[in-house]
Design an enzyme around this catalytic site. Structure first.
Site, PDB file in Angstrom:
ATOM      1  NE  ARG A 190      -2.781   0.401   3.448  1.00 24.99           N
ATOM      2  CZ  ARG A 190      -2.037   0.633   4.543  1.00 24.99           C
ATOM      3  NH1 ARG A 190      -1.319   1.730   4.651  1.00 24.99           N
ATOM      4  NH2 ARG A 190      -2.007  -0.238   5.524  1.00 24.99           N
TER       5      ARG A 190
ATOM      6  CE1 TYR B  87     -18.115  10.351 -15.169  1.00 22.40           C
ATOM      7  CE2 TYR B  87     -16.683  10.497 -13.254  1.00 22.40           C
ATOM      8  CZ  TYR B  87     -17.577   9.785 -14.033  1.00 22.40           C
ATOM      9  OH  TYR B  87     -17.930   8.515 -13.666  1.00 22.40           O
TER      10      TYR B  87
ATOM     11  CE  LYS C 193     -13.099   7.138 -18.457  1.00 23.97           C
ATOM     12  NZ  LYS C 193     -12.862   7.329 -17.089  1.00 23.97           N
TER      13      LYS C 193
END
Ligand code: P1T
Length: 348
Positions: free
Chosen positions: A15, A67, A164
């Site tokens: 992490r 968005y 994307k």
């Protein structure tokens, strides 16, 4: 405190740090001409981390065309914790001057905007924010680092949905932040580790592999989108076409200065603005798949009002010019003749 006698290689816990993530973070920083790259489990994970830099009472001004998920995290999550949000059309920088208050701490812009492809003048906005010591964040998802580098134009923080264009193959969900500011980077790294929204190493590998073809894909996305926009423009059944590569787009000249291409996203409306007609077109496509997301090699079509922007109330969407009949295309890298044929068949 216990300390092992064996030297640590710095990778005690994934992490906190992971070598594949480190490689990707350095790569993304280089692509954006930035010093620090920090990756998150999604684009919204990156947005979440940026919003956690602020405290109750702080005010954030965001562009009104953005968005739907970014609007949702701001209004439905962080507003509950006392952050204040104002949404303003920032394609006119004078609107920002009018909206600023003594509590404004951050300005958040997308450019090109999702889904109306408006262009915001990053340099002009940065001049205003820098004079007042306000943080400027640019969501560079629609342009990709290949077409636009907001840090070079005065932004403090760049955010990406790596899902994307950077990933490019619709097989990874990831977000990234790039900044030159050491203090912001160390606070964001603290949040990344403390809050835990990290991407897995396999996803980092996929993003790194996607980046190897980013330049080739973006060139083709731009070429295909230009052809698609020009085709739609002359089609008798098509009304408004939103694409910055069209010479009469209000941001066309600014795009030429600010970006190295016009991008792969095109939105349009049909003549008559009939929702059943728009749905019929979207359901008739054979090459464009109906789906949420964008920036992959395959062409996608989206209905923003019911999909990506459904969490923005209808009245706000319409006040901002987003009609229920708008169709958004993510133009892929297929043979453009197949795309034009598909559009012709579906629009009729
Ligand atoms: O989906 P995620 O990786 O969490 O990224 C969120 C996000 C952030 N910024 C912009 C400009 C975006 O377009 C997105 C996600 N957008 C879609 C899923 C979409 O189809 O518009």
């Amino acid at each position: 405190m216990y300390r092992s006698r064996r030297a640590s290689k710095g990778y005690e816990y994934a992490r906190t740090q992971n070598p594949t993530r480190d490689a990707l973070q350095a790569n993304l920083a280089a692509l954006e001409n930035g010093k620090h790259g920090i990756c998150y489990a999604s684009g919204l994970g990156a947005t979440d981390a940026i919003l956690k830099l602020f405290k109750p009472g702080d005010e954030i001004i965001a562009s009104s065309d953005l968005y739907g998920g970014t609007y949702r995290i701001m209004v439905r999550v962080f507003q509950e914790f006392g952050l204040k949000f104002t949404f303003v059309s920032l394609d006119n920088p004078a609107n920002l001057e009018r909206a600023l208050t003594g509590q404004t701490r951050m300005v958040w812009i997308e450019t090109p905007t999702n889904p109306l492809l408006r262009i915001v003048d990053i340099e002009a906005i940065a001049q205003i924010t820098q004079a007042k010591g306000i943080t400027l964040v640019v969501d560079n998802t629609f342009a990709s680092p290949y077409l636009q580098n907001p840090l070079d134009l005065g932004a403090d923080i760049v955010v990406h949905s790596v899902t994307k264009y950077i990933g490019g193959h619709s097989d990874t969900v990831m977000g990234a932040i790039i900044t030159n500011d050491d203090d912001t980077a160390s606070r964001l790294k603290f949040i990344q580790n403390a809050c835990g929204a990290v991407p897995g190493p396999q996803d980092c590998f996929l993003a790194l592999r996607g980046i190897k073809t980013l330049h080739v894909r973006m060139e083709r996305h731009c070429q295909n989108a230009q052809r698609v926009a020009e085709y739609l423009r002359q089609h008798p059944k098509v009304g408004k076409v939103y694409y910055p590569g069209l010479p009469d787009h209000p941001g066309h000249e600014l795009t030429k200065r600010q970006m190295r291409g016009f991008g792969g996203m095109v939105s349009f409306e049909l003549v008559g603005d009939s929702l059943p007609e728009a749905i019929k077109v979207m359901e008739s496509f054979e090459v464009f798949s109906l789906g949420e997301s964008l920036g992959g090699v395959e062409s996608l079509c989206t209905h923003p009002a019911s999909m990506t922007h459904a969490s923005i109330p209808k009245a706000e969407r319409e006040a901002n010019g987003l009609k229920d009949t708008l169709i958004r295309l993510s133009v892929g890298i297929e043979d453009v003749e197949d795309l034009i044929e598909d559009l012709g068949r579906a629009i009729g």
